[in-house]
Scaffold this motif. Structure first.
Motif, short mmCIF file in Angstrom:
data_model
loop_
_atom_site.label_atom_id
_atom_site.label_comp_id
_atom_site.label_asym_id
_atom_site.label_seq_id
_atom_site.Cartn_x
_atom_site.Cartn_y
_atom_site.Cartn_z
N GLY A 140 25.93 5.42 1.31
CA GLY A 140 26.93 5.28 2.34
C GLY A 140 26.59 6.11 3.57
N GLY A 141 27.61 6.44 4.36
CA GLY A 141 27.38 7.22 5.57
C GLY A 141 27.07 8.67 5.24
N CYS A 142 26.31 9.31 6.13
CA CYS A 142 25.91 10.69 5.87
C CYS A 142 27.03 11.64 6.27
CB CYS A 142 24.63 11.03 6.63
SG CYS A 142 24.82 11.00 8.41
N LEU A 143 27.09 12.76 5.58
CA LEU A 143 28.10 13.76 5.89
C LEU A 143 27.61 14.72 6.96
CD1 LEU A 143 29.16 14.60 2.23
CD2 LEU A 143 30.28 13.06 3.83
N MET A 144 26.34 15.07 6.90
CA MET A 144 25.74 16.01 7.84
C MET A 144 24.32 15.58 8.14
SD MET A 144 26.81 19.85 6.62
CE MET A 144 28.50 20.41 6.71
N LYS A 145 23.74 16.23 9.16
CA LYS A 145 22.34 15.98 9.49
C LYS A 145 21.63 17.32 9.56
CE LYS A 145 19.48 13.13 12.48
NZ LYS A 145 19.15 12.21 11.38
N TRP A 146 20.62 17.48 8.71
CA TRP A 146 19.86 18.72 8.64
C TRP A 146 18.41 18.48 9.01
CZ3 TRP A 146 21.31 21.45 3.34
CH2 TRP A 146 22.68 21.75 3.35
N GLN B 199 23.32 14.72 -1.98
CA GLN B 199 24.70 14.95 -1.54
C GLN B 199 25.03 14.20 -0.25
OE1 GLN B 199 26.44 18.81 -1.78
NE2 GLN B 199 25.00 19.58 -3.31
N GLU B 200 24.22 13.18 0.06
CA GLU B 200 24.44 12.29 1.20
C GLU B 200 24.30 13.00 2.54
OE1 GLU B 200 27.97 9.94 0.72
OE2 GLU B 200 27.00 8.71 -0.81
N ILE B 201 23.51 14.03 2.58
CA ILE B 201 23.14 14.66 3.84
C ILE B 201 21.86 13.99 4.35
CG2 ILE B 201 22.39 16.82 4.94
CD1 ILE B 201 23.98 18.28 2.70
N THR B 202 21.83 13.64 5.62
CA THR B 202 20.61 13.12 6.21
C THR B 202 19.69 14.30 6.50
OG1 THR B 202 21.74 11.23 7.20
CG2 THR B 202 19.62 11.87 8.15
N VAL B 203 18.53 14.32 5.87
CA VAL B 203 17.60 15.44 6.00
C VAL B 203 16.31 14.96 6.63
CG1 VAL B 203 16.40 17.31 4.84
CG2 VAL B 203 18.59 16.50 3.93
N ASP B 204 16.01 15.46 7.82
CA ASP B 204 14.73 15.22 8.47
C ASP B 204 13.80 16.41 8.21
OD1 ASP B 204 15.66 12.84 9.48
OD2 ASP B 204 16.12 13.65 11.47
N THR B 205 12.51 16.20 8.39
CA THR B 205 11.54 17.27 8.22
C THR B 205 10.62 17.33 9.44
OG1 THR B 205 9.95 15.87 7.06
CG2 THR B 205 11.57 17.04 5.72
N TYR C 116 26.37 26.17 -0.65
CA TYR C 116 26.56 27.38 0.17
C TYR C 116 26.23 27.08 1.62
CZ TYR C 116 25.75 32.13 1.96
OH TYR C 116 25.77 33.28 2.71
N PHE C 117 25.12 26.39 1.88
CA PHE C 117 24.73 26.06 3.25
C PHE C 117 25.78 25.19 3.92
CE2 PHE C 117 19.89 26.47 2.26
CZ PHE C 117 20.03 27.85 2.25
N ILE C 118 26.34 24.25 3.18
CA ILE C 118 27.39 23.39 3.75
C ILE C 118 28.57 24.24 4.21
CG2 ILE C 118 29.13 21.66 3.17
CD1 ILE C 118 27.03 20.33 1.37
N ARG C 119 28.95 25.21 3.36
CA ARG C 119 30.08 26.07 3.74
C ARG C 119 29.77 26.89 4.99
NH1 ARG C 119 30.13 26.84 -1.91
NH2 ARG C 119 29.21 28.92 -1.72
N GLN C 120 28.50 27.21 5.22
CA GLN C 120 28.13 28.02 6.37
C GLN C 120 28.32 27.28 7.70
OE1 GLN C 120 27.14 31.41 6.19
NE2 GLN C 120 27.96 30.96 4.16
N VAL C 121 28.30 25.95 7.66
CA VAL C 121 28.36 25.20 8.92
C VAL C 121 29.62 24.36 9.04
CG1 VAL C 121 25.89 25.15 9.21
CG2 VAL C 121 26.97 23.33 7.92
N GLN C 122 30.49 24.37 8.04
CA GLN C 122 31.72 23.58 8.12
C GLN C 122 32.73 24.26 9.04
OE1 GLN C 122 32.81 23.03 3.99
NE2 GLN C 122 32.11 20.91 4.02
#
Length: 321
Positions: free
Chosen positions: A26-32, A59-65, A315-321
């Motif tokens: 589905g849709g992404c929650l965040m973009k990292w 966890q449906e985060i869009t992760v680029d590298t 933990y990282f998600i909580r840091q940026v929410q």
């Protein structure tokens, strides 16, 4: 929640191709963005960065590298980012919710310039680019020297020889290496080794009293924020170099003394913007603090039957929410 499973492309090599990546349905929650070494050189079954990328995508985060060579400035701090399907796209760093800086040492000028571009991103970066510039991974432990073995940092062959005369068996380390590379044993009279490691007095090094307890193991303690996430004892299969590459990973716990040290070090590191780190102990003595690319979460997860990557991503998600 339905998910789609795909393999990493074959160009990443056979070891990485054995790792499955989870694609969000589905849709992404965040973009990292994860800044790291070339993926084709990483071992998928043991690499912490790949584990975090996989978990983020699960966890449906869009992760680029991207590698540090793909960071650039054109009116704003930007990146030539690569997505899961290996498509490269120019993006502003400010478009990301979180940036993970996972480039391994050495800390050289390329790393330094990359950290400056990350400081211009306007995005939360873990660990803080300012902290990465301010603290060498060997020298960062010096504020806690009372918890370390006898330690000298110097360029002078004379000062080093005096230190070895006083303490006997020692180790000498370059300040910009990792995984035990460029670490040698040093005994009284080893002037040639001193001259080589210091470039005849032109290069500072760290010298520490050799701790025989290293043969029983070097304890890696993974810190998430100011708390202990997990730990593993790395017992060398041969020699004295204790790291996950050439050691057996054994289940362990912190001693009361080690916990007291962690209770001092953890809050201090968070104050510096360091939220993910690895502390190394030999015989209850703090020897190093790893902040650029701490590793070990896969081994500790296996030993403790936990999903450390999931706990870290949460933990990282909580840091940026």
């Amino acid at each position: 929640m339905k998910t789609q499973v795909d393999r990493i492309p074959a160009r990443y090599g056979p070891s990485v191709c054995q790792t499955y990546i989870v694609l969000p349905a589905g849709g992404c929650l965040m973009k990292w963005l994860v800044v790291l070494d070339p993926i084709e050189g990483l071992i998928a079954t043991t690499d912490t960065s790949i584990a975090l990328i996989n978990e983020g995508r699960r966890q449906e985060i869009t992760v680029d590298t991207a590698t540090i060579e793909n960071l650039f400035f054109d009116s704003c701090a930007s990146v030539l980012a690569e997505d899961l399907k290996n498509r490269k796209t120019r993006r502003r760093l400010a478009d990301y919710d979180l940036i993970l800086m996972r480039k391994e040492p050495p800390y050289d000028l390329r790393f330094h310039y990359a950290s400056q571009l990350l400081s211009l991103s306007g995005t939360r970066v873990i660990n803080s680019p300012l902290a990465l510039r301010n603290f060498n991974e060997k020298l960062i432990a010096l504020p806690f020297v009372d918890h370390m073995p006898p330690t000298l940092v110097a360029s002078s062959p004379e000062l080093i020889a005096e230190f070895v005369d006083a303490h006997g068996h020692c180790v000498i380390k370059s300040l910009d290496s990792f995984q035990g590379k460029s670490v040698q044993q040093l005994k009284v009279g080893d002037q040639t080794a001193i001259d080589e490691m210091t470039a005849c007095g032109g290069q500072p090094v760290m010298v520490q009293k050799f701790l025989d307890r290293v043969y029983q193991g070097d304890k890696r303690v993974i810190m998430l924020g100011d708390r202990v996430l997990g730990a593993a004892m790395r017992r060398p299969r041969q020699g004295f170099h204790a790291n996950f590459a050439n050691s057996d990973a054994l289940k362990t716990e912190l001693t009361d003394r080690e916990q007291q040290i962690v209770d001092q070090v953890g809050p201090w590191m968070v104050d510096q913007g360091i939220h993910f780190s690895g502390l190394d102990f030999i015989g209850e003595k703090l020897t190093e603090i790893n902040i650029t690319c701490p590793t070990g979460i896969i081994q500790i997860s296996d030993l403790d039957n936990r999903n450390l990557a999931g706990e870290i991503v949460d933990y990282f998600i909580r840091q940026v929410q």
